[in-house]
Design a protein around this motif. Structure first.
Motif, mmCIF file in Angstrom:
data_model
loop_
_atom_site.group_PDB
_atom_site.id
_atom_site.type_symbol
_atom_site.label_atom_id
_atom_site.label_comp_id
_atom_site.label_asym_id
_atom_site.label_seq_id
_atom_site.Cartn_x
_atom_site.Cartn_y
_atom_site.Cartn_z
ATOM 1 N N SER A 230 63.692 54.045 1.854
ATOM 2 C CA SER A 230 62.970 52.985 1.149
ATOM 3 C C SER A 230 61.640 52.719 1.824
ATOM 4 C CB SER A 230 63.794 51.696 1.116
ATOM 5 O OG SER A 230 63.040 50.633 0.542
ATOM 6 N N THR A 231 60.569 52.662 1.027
ATOM 7 C CA THR A 231 59.257 52.328 1.569
ATOM 8 C C THR A 231 59.158 50.839 1.904
ATOM 9 O OG1 THR A 231 58.362 51.979 -0.662
ATOM 10 C CG2 THR A 231 58.123 54.185 0.291
ATOM 11 N N ASP A 232 60.134 50.037 1.486
ATOM 12 C CA ASP A 232 60.144 48.606 1.820
ATOM 13 C C ASP A 232 60.456 48.374 3.298
ATOM 14 O OD1 ASP A 232 59.575 47.976 -0.794
ATOM 15 O OD2 ASP A 232 61.659 47.599 -1.355
ATOM 16 N N ASP A 233 61.086 49.337 3.946
ATOM 17 C CA ASP A 233 61.355 49.197 5.380
ATOM 18 C C ASP A 233 60.026 49.167 6.131
ATOM 19 O OD1 ASP A 233 64.054 49.284 4.820
ATOM 20 O OD2 ASP A 233 64.251 51.431 5.265
ATOM 21 N N ARG A 234 59.946 48.329 7.150
ATOM 22 C CA ARG A 234 58.679 48.187 7.850
ATOM 23 C C ARG A 234 58.383 49.401 8.734
ATOM 24 N NH1 ARG A 234 59.263 45.862 13.140
ATOM 25 N NH2 ARG A 234 61.404 45.225 13.613
ATOM 26 N N GLY A 235 57.138 49.567 9.045
ATOM 27 C CA GLY A 235 56.705 50.679 9.877
ATOM 28 C C GLY A 235 57.443 50.717 11.195
ATOM 29 N N GLY A 236 57.768 51.922 11.629
ATOM 30 C CA GLY A 236 58.523 52.091 12.851
ATOM 31 C C GLY A 236 60.017 51.969 12.658
ATOM 32 N N ARG A 237 60.453 51.584 11.454
ATOM 33 C CA ARG A 237 61.877 51.456 11.159
ATOM 34 C C ARG A 237 62.284 52.273 9.937
ATOM 35 N NH1 ARG A 237 61.055 49.482 15.330
ATOM 36 N NH2 ARG A 237 61.813 47.496 16.206
ATOM 37 N N GLN A 238 61.359 53.074 9.446
ATOM 38 C CA GLN A 238 61.643 53.844 8.237
ATOM 39 C C GLN A 238 62.424 55.115 8.551
ATOM 40 O OE1 GLN A 238 57.865 54.472 6.276
ATOM 41 N NE2 GLN A 238 58.086 52.583 5.101
ATOM 42 N N GLY A 239 63.231 55.531 7.609
ATOM 43 C CA GLY A 239 64.024 56.752 7.741
ATOM 44 C C GLY A 239 65.147 56.726 6.738
ATOM 45 N N PHE A 240 65.756 57.876 6.514
ATOM 46 C CA PHE A 240 66.883 57.936 5.586
ATOM 47 C C PHE A 240 68.085 57.237 6.201
ATOM 48 C CE2 PHE A 240 64.408 61.245 3.551
ATOM 49 C CZ PHE A 240 64.753 61.115 2.213
ATOM 50 N N ARG A 241 68.663 56.292 5.470
ATOM 51 C CA ARG A 241 69.873 55.604 5.914
ATOM 52 C C ARG A 241 71.059 56.180 5.164
ATOM 53 N NH1 ARG A 241 68.340 49.938 2.988
ATOM 54 N NH2 ARG A 241 66.396 50.474 4.029
ATOM 55 N N ARG A 242 72.191 56.244 5.846
ATOM 56 C CA ARG A 242 73.400 56.823 5.252
ATOM 57 C C ARG A 242 74.228 55.724 4.595
ATOM 58 N NH1 ARG A 242 77.190 59.430 9.470
ATOM 59 N NH2 ARG A 242 77.757 57.240 9.804
ATOM 60 N N ILE A 243 74.555 55.940 3.311
ATOM 61 C CA ILE A 243 75.472 55.061 2.591
ATOM 62 C C ILE A 243 76.793 55.804 2.483
ATOM 63 C CG2 ILE A 243 75.918 53.799 0.461
ATOM 64 C CD1 ILE A 243 72.877 53.919 -0.077
ATOM 65 N N GLU A 244 77.849 55.254 3.043
ATOM 66 C CA GLU A 244 79.158 55.896 2.989
ATOM 67 C C GLU A 244 79.977 55.348 1.833
ATOM 68 O OE1 GLU A 244 80.781 57.409 7.058
ATOM 69 O OE2 GLU A 244 80.339 55.278 7.271
ATOM 70 N N ALA A 245 80.695 56.223 1.152
ATOM 71 C CA ALA A 245 81.532 55.810 0.024
ATOM 72 C C ALA A 245 82.601 54.832 0.491
ATOM 73 C CB ALA A 245 82.185 57.023 -0.621
ATOM 74 N N GLY A 246 82.852 53.835 -0.331
ATOM 75 C CA GLY A 246 83.871 52.837 -0.020
ATOM 76 C C GLY A 246 84.336 52.136 -1.282
ATOM 77 N N PRO A 247 85.179 51.126 -1.142
ATOM 78 C CA PRO A 247 85.714 50.419 -2.305
ATOM 79 C C PRO A 247 84.647 49.781 -3.204
ATOM 80 C CG PRO A 247 87.002 49.911 -0.357
ATOM 81 C CD PRO A 247 85.801 50.679 0.112
ATOM 82 N N GLU A 248 83.432 49.572 -2.665
ATOM 83 C CA GLU A 248 82.349 49.023 -3.487
ATOM 84 C C GLU A 248 81.824 50.031 -4.502
ATOM 85 O OE1 GLU A 248 82.289 49.330 -0.224
ATOM 86 O OE2 GLU A 248 82.298 47.321 0.669
ATOM 87 N N HIS A 249 82.281 51.278 -4.395
ATOM 88 C CA HIS A 249 81.809 52.349 -5.278
ATOM 89 C C HIS A 249 82.981 52.856 -6.117
ATOM 90 C CE1 HIS A 249 79.401 52.690 -1.402
ATOM 91 N NE2 HIS A 249 78.542 52.192 -2.278
ATOM 92 N N PRO A 250 83.293 52.175 -7.216
ATOM 93 C CA PRO A 250 84.460 52.551 -8.029
ATOM 94 C C PRO A 250 84.390 54.001 -8.487
ATOM 95 C CG PRO A 250 83.547 50.450 -8.732
ATOM 96 C CD PRO A 250 82.561 51.039 -7.777
ATOM 97 N N PRO A 251 85.565 54.683 -8.594
ATOM 98 C CA PRO A 251 86.912 54.166 -8.339
ATOM 99 C C PRO A 251 87.448 54.471 -6.940
ATOM 100 C CG PRO A 251 87.087 56.258 -9.457
ATOM 101 C CD PRO A 251 85.601 56.020 -9.246
ATOM 102 N N TYR A 252 86.551 54.605 -5.955
ATOM 103 C CA TYR A 252 86.981 54.929 -4.588
ATOM 104 C C TYR A 252 88.124 54.032 -4.127
ATOM 105 C CZ TYR A 252 86.711 55.485 0.524
ATOM 106 O OH TYR A 252 87.005 55.708 1.840
ATOM 107 N N GLY A 253 88.012 52.728 -4.400
ATOM 108 C CA GLY A 253 88.996 51.771 -3.905
ATOM 109 C C GLY A 253 90.405 52.007 -4.390
#
Length: 376
Positions: free
Chosen positions: A290-313
């Protein structure tokens, strides 16, 4: 109140046949399905092979005659997981017998065949499904939702690849996939890359409307029998530049001689405000920039599958514990059964399968002509 029974007939018990059988078994235990499922019969190349498959996969009956399976009045759904060239005859017979039909991809070797199959199913009023279970990954659903919600901003580019190495050995035998009707790497695994591209981008960018293809055969001949060799005419590698309806550009690659790759079904999406990256080799993860992240903190962040991502739960209450390949097929099975019950539209029916075959054929035609082609 007891659920109505739905009886399943499976034609072909190889790799994908087993996956379909596992999908039904898992789905019946994970989802609140609208039917009580019965694995009624399996058909394969011989009585011995079919009987062994029935015993291993939990089917009540077996036969070496697929036509008798299709004609069996007890069977409600016919699953086809045979070599590509056999799909049309079997599917049309099943439709004529009034069965719902679940067919592995590619739907048919030719778009004209796929169209005939789609129109026959629609005229008969049966529900159909083409096996593109990678699309059932909750992480792909999340990616599509993020794109549609504008979290990436204006979409500026797309890259997709499906690469494996199961044809990398020069001395590997000539198989049904090398037959001209087999379609080559583009039809076999590039169909997944194309389906994913439109699944993710079509809701916002529209469908793919133009392509520029480059399909090449790197291994010119393969062993055929004990002593002979046979010329290979299908592509080992298929690539294409893509243009979507709104002007977004992209590319896909299909490669079945990618040494060292076992299951690389990857995509990257680039937008004005962010980007997404995904690899099937770690398919319970989605990476977001996300370009909304401030400078010096930018980078690809990992989203891991979980119950918030149906039908994983429904599979696991804990995030990060991951789903498996057969779980994706179980999700596909469940969604198809909901469609048969009238609770939702068909997730990926024969008409959608025709769409993918049309894209494949247009890319092949573009490669032969060395020019951009409009998608019919």
């Amino acid at each position: 109140m007891p659920k109505p029974k739905l009886r399943i007939g499976l034609i072909g018990s190889g790799f994908m046949g087993k996956t379909h059988a596992f999908g039904y078994s898992i789905a019946a235990r994970v989802f609140d399905l609208p039917f009580e499922l019965e694995l009624h019969a399996v058909a394969d190349i011989s009585d011995e092979v079919a009987a062994k498959a029935a015993s291993a996969l939990g089917f009540a009956r077996s036969t070496s005659d697929w036509r008798s399976l299709v004609a069996d009045p007890a069977i409600d759904v016919v699953n086809i997981t045979t070599p590509n060239a056999l799909h049309k005859e079997m599917a049309l017979a099943a439709v004529a017998a009034g069965k719902h039909v679940y067919c592995e991809k590619p739907l048919a070797p030719l778009a004209t065949d796929a169209r005939e199959m789609a129109e026959a199913a629609e005229a008969a009023g049966v529900k159909t499904q083409v096996g593109f279970n990678y699309l059932c990954n909750p992480m792909l659903g999340l990616a599509r939702d993020m794109i549609a919600a504008g979290e990436l901003g204006e979409i500026r580019g797309y890259r997709g690849v499906h690469a494996e190495d199961y044809m990398a050995d020069t001395n590997g035998p000539f198989t049904f996939r090398h037959e001209p009707v087999g379609g080559g790497a583009l039809a076999d695994i590039g169909s997944h890359a194309l389906a994913t591209a439109e699944f993710l981008l079509a809701p916002t960018a529209g469908p793919i409307i133009r392509v520029m293809g480059d399909c090449v055969t790197m291994i010119k001949e393969r062993p055929d029998g004990k002593d002979g060799r046979r010329r290979v005419e299908v592509d080992d590698v298929g690539r294409a530049f893509l243009r979507f309806a709104n002007g977004t550009s992209g590319s896909i690659e299909a490669n079945w001689i990618a040494t060292g790759r076992k299951m690389q079904h990857d995509f990257e999406v680039y937008g004005s405000r962010g980007a997404l990256a995904f690899s099937q080799e770690r398919f319970s993860e989605l990476h977001f920039f996300s370009t909304d992240d401030r400078g010096g903190r930018q980078g690809f962040r990992r989203i891991e599958a979980g119950p918030e991502h149906p039908p994983y739960g429904l599979f696991c209450v804990a995030p990060g514990h991951q789903l498996g390949f057969n779980d994706l097929k179980a999700i596909e099975v469940a969604n198809y059964l909901y469609a048969i019950a009238g609770r939702r539209s068909e997730p990926f029916n024969f008409r959608a399968g025709l769409r993918i075959q049309t894209l494949v054929e247009t890319i092949h035609a573009s490669s032969r002509a060395g020019a951009w082609k409009d998608v019919p």
